[in-house]
Write a protein that holds these residues in place. Structure first.
Motif, PDB file in Angstrom:
ATOM      1  N   ILE A  72       0.820  -1.217   0.000  1.00 14.49           N
ATOM      2  CA  ILE A  72       0.000   0.000   0.000  1.00 14.49           C
ATOM      3  C   ILE A  72       0.855   1.269   0.000  1.00 14.49           C
ATOM      4  CG2 ILE A  72      -1.613   1.353   1.413  1.00 14.49           C
ATOM      5  CD1 ILE A  72      -3.059  -1.273   2.016  1.00 14.49           C
ATOM      6  N   PRO A  73       1.845   1.419   0.889  1.00 12.50           N
ATOM      7  CA  PRO A  73       2.660   2.639   0.837  1.00 12.50           C
ATOM      8  C   PRO A  73       3.446   2.786  -0.462  1.00 12.50           C
ATOM      9  CG  PRO A  73       3.557   1.075   2.427  1.00 12.50           C
ATOM     10  CD  PRO A  73       2.203   0.580   2.048  1.00 12.50           C
ATOM     11  N   SER A  74       3.824   1.677  -1.074  1.00 14.26           N
ATOM     12  CA  SER A  74       4.545   1.759  -2.333  1.00 14.26           C
ATOM     13  C   SER A  74       3.677   2.357  -3.430  1.00 14.26           C
ATOM     14  CB  SER A  74       5.018   0.363  -2.759  1.00 14.26           C
ATOM     15  OG  SER A  74       5.508   0.386  -4.085  1.00 14.26           O
ATOM     16  N   VAL A  75       2.470   1.842  -3.567  1.00 12.18           N
ATOM     17  CA  VAL A  75       1.569   2.331  -4.618  1.00 12.18           C
ATOM     18  C   VAL A  75       1.152   3.774  -4.337  1.00 12.18           C
ATOM     19  CG1 VAL A  75      -0.634   1.948  -5.795  1.00 12.18           C
ATOM     20  CG2 VAL A  75       0.770  -0.005  -5.112  1.00 12.18           C
ATOM     21  N   LEU A  76       0.883   4.086  -3.072  1.00 12.82           N
ATOM     22  CA  LEU A  76       0.514   5.456  -2.714  1.00 12.82           C
ATOM     23  C   LEU A  76       1.669   6.423  -2.972  1.00 12.82           C
ATOM     24  CD1 LEU A  76      -1.295   7.600  -1.467  1.00 12.82           C
ATOM     25  CD2 LEU A  76      -0.593   6.799   0.801  1.00 12.82           C
ATOM     26  N   LYS A  77       2.867   6.055  -2.551  1.00 17.38           N
ATOM     27  CA  LYS A  77       4.041   6.910  -2.764  1.00 17.38           C
ATOM     28  C   LYS A  77       4.286   7.129  -4.251  1.00 17.38           C
ATOM     29  CE  LYS A  77       8.126   8.788  -1.611  1.00 17.38           C
ATOM     30  NZ  LYS A  77       8.237  10.099  -0.936  1.00 17.38           N
ATOM     31  N   TYR A  78       4.134   6.080  -5.030  1.00 22.51           N
ATOM     32  CA  TYR A  78       4.319   6.220  -6.484  1.00 22.51           C
ATOM     33  C   TYR A  78       3.314   7.210  -7.056  1.00 22.51           C
ATOM     34  CZ  TYR A  78       4.264   5.261 -11.441  1.00 22.51           C
ATOM     35  OH  TYR A  78       4.293   5.416 -12.797  1.00 22.51           O
ATOM     36  N   HIS A  79       2.060   7.088  -6.646  1.00 19.87           N
ATOM     37  CA  HIS A  79       1.036   7.996  -7.167  1.00 19.87           C
ATOM     38  C   HIS A  79       1.329   9.437  -6.766  1.00 19.87           C
ATOM     39  CE1 HIS A  79      -2.849   9.491  -8.451  1.00 19.87           C
ATOM     40  NE2 HIS A  79      -2.997  10.047  -7.266  1.00 19.87           N
ATOM     41  N   SER A 129      -4.689  -2.101  -2.640  1.00 15.14           N
ATOM     42  CA  SER A 129      -3.932  -1.080  -3.377  1.00 15.14           C
ATOM     43  C   SER A 129      -4.485  -0.867  -4.775  1.00 15.14           C
ATOM     44  CB  SER A 129      -2.461  -1.483  -3.456  1.00 15.14           C
ATOM     45  OG  SER A 129      -1.899  -1.626  -2.182  1.00 15.14           O
ATOM     46  N   ALA A 130      -4.884  -1.952  -5.423  1.00 20.88           N
ATOM     47  CA  ALA A 130      -5.446  -1.845  -6.775  1.00 20.88           C
ATOM     48  C   ALA A 130      -6.708  -1.002  -6.766  1.00 20.88           C
ATOM     49  CB  ALA A 130      -5.736  -3.237  -7.328  1.00 20.88           C
ATOM     50  N   ALA A 131      -7.575  -1.259  -5.794  1.00 24.14           N
ATOM     51  CA  ALA A 131      -8.810  -0.478  -5.685  1.00 24.14           C
ATOM     52  C   ALA A 131      -8.506   0.988  -5.404  1.00 24.14           C
ATOM     53  CB  ALA A 131      -9.685  -1.058  -4.575  1.00 24.14           C
ATOM     54  N   ALA A 132      -7.595   1.230  -4.472  1.00 25.17           N
ATOM     55  CA  ALA A 132      -7.261   2.604  -4.096  1.00 25.17           C
ATOM     56  C   ALA A 132      -6.626   3.357  -5.260  1.00 25.17           C
ATOM     57  CB  ALA A 132      -6.328   2.596  -2.896  1.00 25.17           C
ATOM     58  N   PHE A 133      -5.747   2.687  -5.996  1.00 29.58           N
ATOM     59  CA  PHE A 133      -5.097   3.335  -7.141  1.00 29.58           C
ATOM     60  C   PHE A 133      -6.124   3.660  -8.224  1.00 29.58           C
ATOM     61  CE2 PHE A 133      -2.481   3.355 -11.052  1.00 29.58           C
ATOM     62  CZ  PHE A 133      -1.549   4.311 -10.689  1.00 29.58           C
ATOM     63  N   LEU A 177       6.483  -7.277  -5.870  1.00 27.22           N
ATOM     64  CA  LEU A 177       5.647  -7.840  -6.932  1.00 27.22           C
ATOM     65  C   LEU A 177       4.179  -7.514  -6.703  1.00 27.22           C
ATOM     66  CD1 LEU A 177       6.685  -9.616  -9.372  1.00 27.22           C
ATOM     67  CD2 LEU A 177       8.319  -9.304  -7.529  1.00 27.22           C
ATOM     68  N   GLY A 178       3.764  -7.490  -5.434  1.00 28.94           N
ATOM     69  CA  GLY A 178       2.384  -7.145  -5.123  1.00 28.94           C
ATOM     70  C   GLY A 178       2.042  -5.725  -5.529  1.00 28.94           C
ATOM     71  N   ALA A 179       2.980  -4.800  -5.346  1.00 25.41           N
ATOM     72  CA  ALA A 179       2.754  -3.404  -5.719  1.00 25.41           C
ATOM     73  C   ALA A 179       2.629  -3.260  -7.233  1.00 25.41           C
ATOM     74  CB  ALA A 179       3.900  -2.537  -5.194  1.00 25.41           C
TER      75      ALA A 179
END
Length: 227
Positions: A72-79, A129-133, A177-179
Motif C-alpha cells: 500500500i505505501p509503495s503504490v501510494l508513494k508512487y502515485h 492497493s489496486a482499488a485505491a489506485f 511484486l504485489g505493488a
C-alpha cells in the motif's frame, strides 16, 4: 575485413585482440539490453524499503499486516510522486478506499496468513492497493471494485512459507511484486467499464475456501514450500 572470423570464434585459438574486441561487443550488448522501467523500479524500491524496515525490527504500519506492509505505501508513494495533482485529497481517498476493501476481506474471510496463507496478506494488500489506485485515478465505483477483484484473483492460492520462519524470503520481494501487480490490476480495470464476470464478493469467498482447504504447512508454519 572483420578483426575475427566465424571460424576463429568457433575455434579455441583467439588472439588477445580478438578476445578484447569480442568482450567489448558483449558488454555493449549487455548495457543496451538493460531495461529502463522507472515505474517498476520505483514501485519495487518503495515496497522493499518498507519490508526491510520490518525485517530489521523497525516501525511499520500494518497494511493489512506487517508481512504485507510494503504494498500500500509503495503504490501510494508512487502515485503522489509521479501522478497526483492534489496530494492531500488523494491521500485521503487512497487510504479510505483501501481500508474499505480491507474491511471486506476481514469480514468475509481473513487477513491472517496462519488462516489463509499469503493470499490473505500480500494478496489482500494487492487488492486493497489496486482499488485505491483506481479510485485516485478517477475510476468509477464499478471500476474500483473490478480492480480489487483482479488484484486478488491473481493471488489466489498464494502460500506463506517463509524461509527459516523469518519475514524476509520471499516476503520482501513479494511485496514489490504485489505493488506492481496492484497497479497493473487497476490499469486493466480502468480500461473497461467496470463490468466483469467474477465479482469481488465471489473472489473473497473463493479466497476463504482456498485458505480453508490449504494444508497447514503452507500457512505460516515454515514446514513446507520454500521453507
Amino acid at each position: 575485413g572483420s578483426a575475427f572470423s566465424a571460424s576463429s570464434l568457433l575455434g579455441t585459438s583467439l588472439t588477445s585482440t580478438q578476445r578484447n574486441e569480442l568482450s567489448g561487443v558483449f558488454k555493449r550488448r549487455q548495457r543496451a539490453r538493460r531495461p529502463v522501467l522507472p515505474q517498476l523500479d520505483y514501485l519495487s524500491v518503495y515496497a522493499i524499503a518498507v519490508n526491510e524496515e520490518n525485517a530489521a525490527g523497525g516501525r511499520v504500519v500494518t497494511a493489512p499486516t506487517n508481512g504485507a506492509a510494503g504494498v500500500i505505501p509503495s503504490v501510494l508513494k508512487y502515485h503522489l510522486e509521479f501522478l497526483s495533482e492534489d496530494p492531500s485529497r488523494d491521500i485521503l481517498e487512497f487510504l479510505f478506499t483501501s481500508a474499505a476493501i480491507g474491511m471486506l476481506y476481514k469480514r468475509g474471510a481473513s487477513i491472517s496468513a496462519a488462516e489463509m496463507g499469503c493470499q490473505g496478506e500480500v494478496g489482500v494488500a494487492c487488492s486493497m492497493s489496486a482499488a485505491a489506485f483506481a479510485a485516485v485515478m478517477g475510476g468509477t465505483p464499478a471500476q474500483v471494485e473490478n480492480a480489487a477483484e483482479i488484484g486478488m484473483e491473481h493471488n489466489l492460492g498464494l502460500t506463506c512459507d517463509p524461509v527459516d520462519g523469518l519475514v524476509q524470503i520471499p516476503c520482501i520481494e513479494r511485496n514489490a511484486l504485489g505493488a506492481v501487480k496492484a497497479v497493473t490490476a487497476a490499469q486493466l480495470a480502468l480500461q473497461g467499464d467496470g463490468s466483469h464476470r467474477v465479482s469481488l464478493d465471489q473472489v473473497i469467498e473463493t479466497m476463504r475456501q482456498t485458505g480453508h482447504d490449504m494444508m497447514s504447512k503452507y500457512k505460516e508454519t515454515s514446514q513446507g514450500g520454500l521453507a
